[in-house]
Design an enzyme around this catalytic site. Structure first.
Site, mmCIF file in Angstrom:
data_model
loop_
_atom_site.group_PDB
_atom_site.id
_atom_site.type_symbol
_atom_site.label_atom_id
_atom_site.label_comp_id
_atom_site.label_asym_id
_atom_site.label_seq_id
_atom_site.Cartn_x
_atom_site.Cartn_y
_atom_site.Cartn_z
ATOM 1 N N HIS A 47 -2.608 3.472 -4.711
ATOM 2 C CA HIS A 47 -2.393 2.970 -3.147
ATOM 3 C C HIS A 47 -0.975 2.214 -3.489
ATOM 4 O O HIS A 47 -0.974 1.154 -2.924
ATOM 5 C CB HIS A 47 -3.374 1.930 -2.886
ATOM 6 C CG HIS A 47 -4.372 2.805 -2.041
ATOM 7 N ND1 HIS A 47 -4.359 3.375 -1.129
ATOM 8 C CD2 HIS A 47 -5.913 2.675 -2.469
ATOM 9 C CE1 HIS A 47 -5.683 3.994 -0.748
ATOM 10 N NE2 HIS A 47 -6.705 3.363 -1.565
ATOM 11 N N ASP B 128 0.828 -1.140 -0.241
ATOM 12 C CA ASP B 128 -0.078 0.130 -0.018
ATOM 13 C C ASP B 128 0.902 1.267 -0.043
ATOM 14 O O ASP B 128 2.156 1.282 -0.163
ATOM 15 C CB ASP B 128 -0.900 0.073 0.953
ATOM 16 C CG ASP B 128 -2.376 0.652 0.815
ATOM 17 O OD1 ASP B 128 -2.350 1.792 0.525
ATOM 18 O OD2 ASP B 128 -3.145 -0.192 0.692
ATOM 19 N N GLU C 22 -9.812 3.130 -5.534
ATOM 20 C CA GLU C 22 -9.265 4.539 -5.125
ATOM 21 C C GLU C 22 -8.056 5.012 -6.074
ATOM 22 O O GLU C 22 -7.237 5.485 -5.370
ATOM 23 C CB GLU C 22 -9.207 4.603 -3.754
ATOM 24 C CG GLU C 22 -10.160 4.346 -2.771
ATOM 25 C CD GLU C 22 -10.042 4.081 -1.345
ATOM 26 O OE1 GLU C 22 -10.923 4.723 -0.716
ATOM 27 O OE2 GLU C 22 -8.977 3.943 -0.955
HETATM 28 C C1 ACM Z 1 -11.433 -0.055 -0.122
HETATM 29 O O1 ACM Z 1 -11.649 -0.219 0.951
HETATM 30 N N1 ACM Z 1 -10.547 0.948 -0.525
HETATM 31 C C2 ACM Z 1 -11.338 -1.165 -1.139
#
Ligand code: ACM
Ligand code: ZN
Length: 534
Positions: free
Chosen positions: A253, A182, A317
């Site tokens: 991410h 991440d 995201e």
């Molecule tokens: C997530 O919670 N962004 C998959």
């Protein structure tokens, strides 16, 4: 003795007779070829807490077992992962179509024996074990009964991971989704890109308090798994019939990877491993061929480590800001005749999918990956919004795993997501857009835990349990057999067993706060990060 049978998850069908069978000196286990390991697990568990040993004998099928015998045999008519368990006056019969069902029969049997069976260091070993006489016919409702642990934000390490996998298996869960990368950390060694862990597994500082908070704790944080560690965890899980699904997250991410290899970002500018949480603008450049090469090179090594033939590619995201301004991304858009930068994500996912497909590996991704068209072989993990795209995917025959944000995110405070809310979530019926014609495409349920604010093992277990028990029951038990009052009693009993294994969940008196309905749900984003006792 056994007035209450506290089975969790509740079996699909159970009949109870009067009386008990007593296992003791002279009890034997007989197993057909193929089920020796599961029979051995029962023998080991009993051996640890008994004055007698229960040897496993090969069942050659010649003479019927006589006396006090636990027999394991195969029966092709029993569905995958299902089993039949008969505890009669003179012995126990376990039947399954293969090892997973036999393993689950053993888990049920251990629960029938009562909590003392779990004590790893009993003060006194028992001379006899009473098993209530039951006939159980059991099978799971869903094939995918999962839990996701985010170790990108906080690294918890092998010991905690093994405890979680162990607990999952005991309540018949079978998918451990390991979120290994991440913005705040890269947690798995990759030989061809060594800087991913050299640089990406450490950060100088960590945000505390809440999203957008200016506070930092001033403490460095780091950690990663060597390939040997990963193999160890995968083997540990396999022994418990848990499949590990690794997640390597791109194109969003991925700040930790960009800190290690800035040349794969759009700007090429140096960035640091993120010390704060939320969505970051720096993402993988989809215009640069070397960026795609990096992802493919990483995944080539990852798939060697995980026999699951299934890789989670993330995909949630991902902001488009950098792509919009990047000459390389714009050039890609031109050559691929794309109208807007968002299409770069679909292009990226399709390329990764094709690369992995050549190795016989399929992909799972968060529901955002549906935005720009993917075929039905992709498994979609549904968390938030885009329900229409989800239904479209299912209508084309695509499979879906349900991880609905407000009910199944175990990082949420119990104020926002009480135990009852998690228990009441139904993968088929709770998302109103999903028509009944699509129910067969629901692969299952998975509860994610994001670890932004979860720094210690104690806090981790507090968040996960008892809510994961609710997810286990929803994943396994037929919907019409579920009952919250009974579940709560059984969860209490199960929590006592968890405590024996070193897992202290949240106490039952805090998991259903009576005042929760008066708190608007966005407030949980704020309260999630508030300091607890630990
Ligand atoms: C997530 O919670 N962004 C998959
Ligand atoms: Zn770019």
């Amino acid at each position: 003795m056994h007035t209450n049978i506290a089975l969790l998850p509740l079996p699909a069908a159970m009949e109870r007779d009067d009386g008990e069978l007593v296992l003791g000196e002279g009890t034997r286990i007989r197993a057909v070829s193929g089920l020796e390991k599961e029979a051995g697990a029962l023998s080991d568990a009993l051996g640890l807490v008994s004055t007698f040993a229960v040897p496993v004998e090969a069942d050659e099928g010649s003479s019927p077992a006589a006396g006090n015998v636990v027999t394991f045999h195969l029966d092709d008519h029993i569905p995958a992962e299902g089993y039949r368990l008969d505890v009669k006056g003179e012995g126990i019969t376990v039947a399954a179509s293969g090892p997973p069902g036999a393993f689950y029969a053993v888990q049920t049997l251990l629960q029938l024996l009562g909590p003392a069976i779990d004590d790893p260091a009993p003060e006194r070993k028992e001379e006899a074990w009473a098993v209530p006489r039951v006939r159980i016919l059991d099978q799971p409702r869903f094939a995918w009964r999962g839990f996701m642990l985010d170790e990108g934000r906080h690294f918890h390490g092998k010991a905690a991971v093994k405890k979680l996998i162990d607990a999952m298996a005991r309540v018949k869960m079978n998918r451990f989704h390991w979120h290994l990368t991440d913005d705040q950390g890269w947690r798995v060694a990759v030989d061809s890109y060594p800087r991913l862990v050299e640089v990406g597994s450490k950060r100088d500082d960590t945000q505390v308090g809440f999203y957008f908070s200016p506070m930092r704790n001033g403490k460095p944080h780091g950690g990663y798994y060597s390939k040997q560690d990963v193999r160890e965890v995968v083997a540990y899980a396999a022994d418990r019939h848990v499949t590990v699904v690794p997640e390597v997250e791109f194109p969003g991410h991925c700040t930790a990877a960009l800190a290690a290899y800035p040349e794969v970002s759009c700007t090429g500018e140096p960035v640091a491993v993120a010390t704060s949480f939320g969505i970051k603008k720096d993402v993988l450049c989809i215009g640069k061929e070397r960026a795609l090469e990096l992802v493919q090179g990483v995944l080539d090594e990852i798939v060697e480590l995980f026999p699951s033939r299934l890789v989670h590619v993330g995909g949630d995201e991902t902001p488009r800001d950098r792509w919009r301004e990047c000459p390389d991304c714009r050039a890609r858009m031109t050559t691929e005749a794309m109208k807007e930068p968002g299409e770069l994500q679909g292009y990226f996912t399709r390329r990764i999918q094709a690369h992995l497909a050549r190795k016989g590996v399929s992909i799972v991704g968060w529901n955002e990956i549906l935005e720009h068209g993917l075929d039905a072989s992709v498994v979609v993990q549904y968390w938030l919004r885009h329900a229409d795209a989800l239904v479209g995917h299912m209508a084309r025959g695509g499979k879906v795993v349900m991880s609905q944000y407000l009910s199944l995110y175990l990082n949420h405070d119990y104020i926002a997501t009480p135990l009852r809310k998690t228990y009441d979530f139904d993968p088929a019926f709770s998302i109103k857009e999903v028509p009944e014609s699509c129910h067969a495409n629901i692969e299952g349920i998975e509860a994610p835990l994001w670890s932004e604010w979860i720094r210690t093992e104690r806090r981790l277990f507090w968040q996960v349990f008892p809510r994961l028990l609710a997810v286990a029951e929803t994943g396994w038990t037929p919907r019409d057999r579920k009952d919250y009052a009974s579940f709560r009693d059984r969860a209490r009993a199960c929590s006592q067993r968890l405590a024996v294994w070193g897992i202290e969940g949240a106490p039952m008196d805090v998991v259903d706060p009576p005042w929760y309905r008066r708190i608007a749900w966005p407030v949980h984003l704020f309260i999630e990060g508030q300091g607890r006792r630990y």
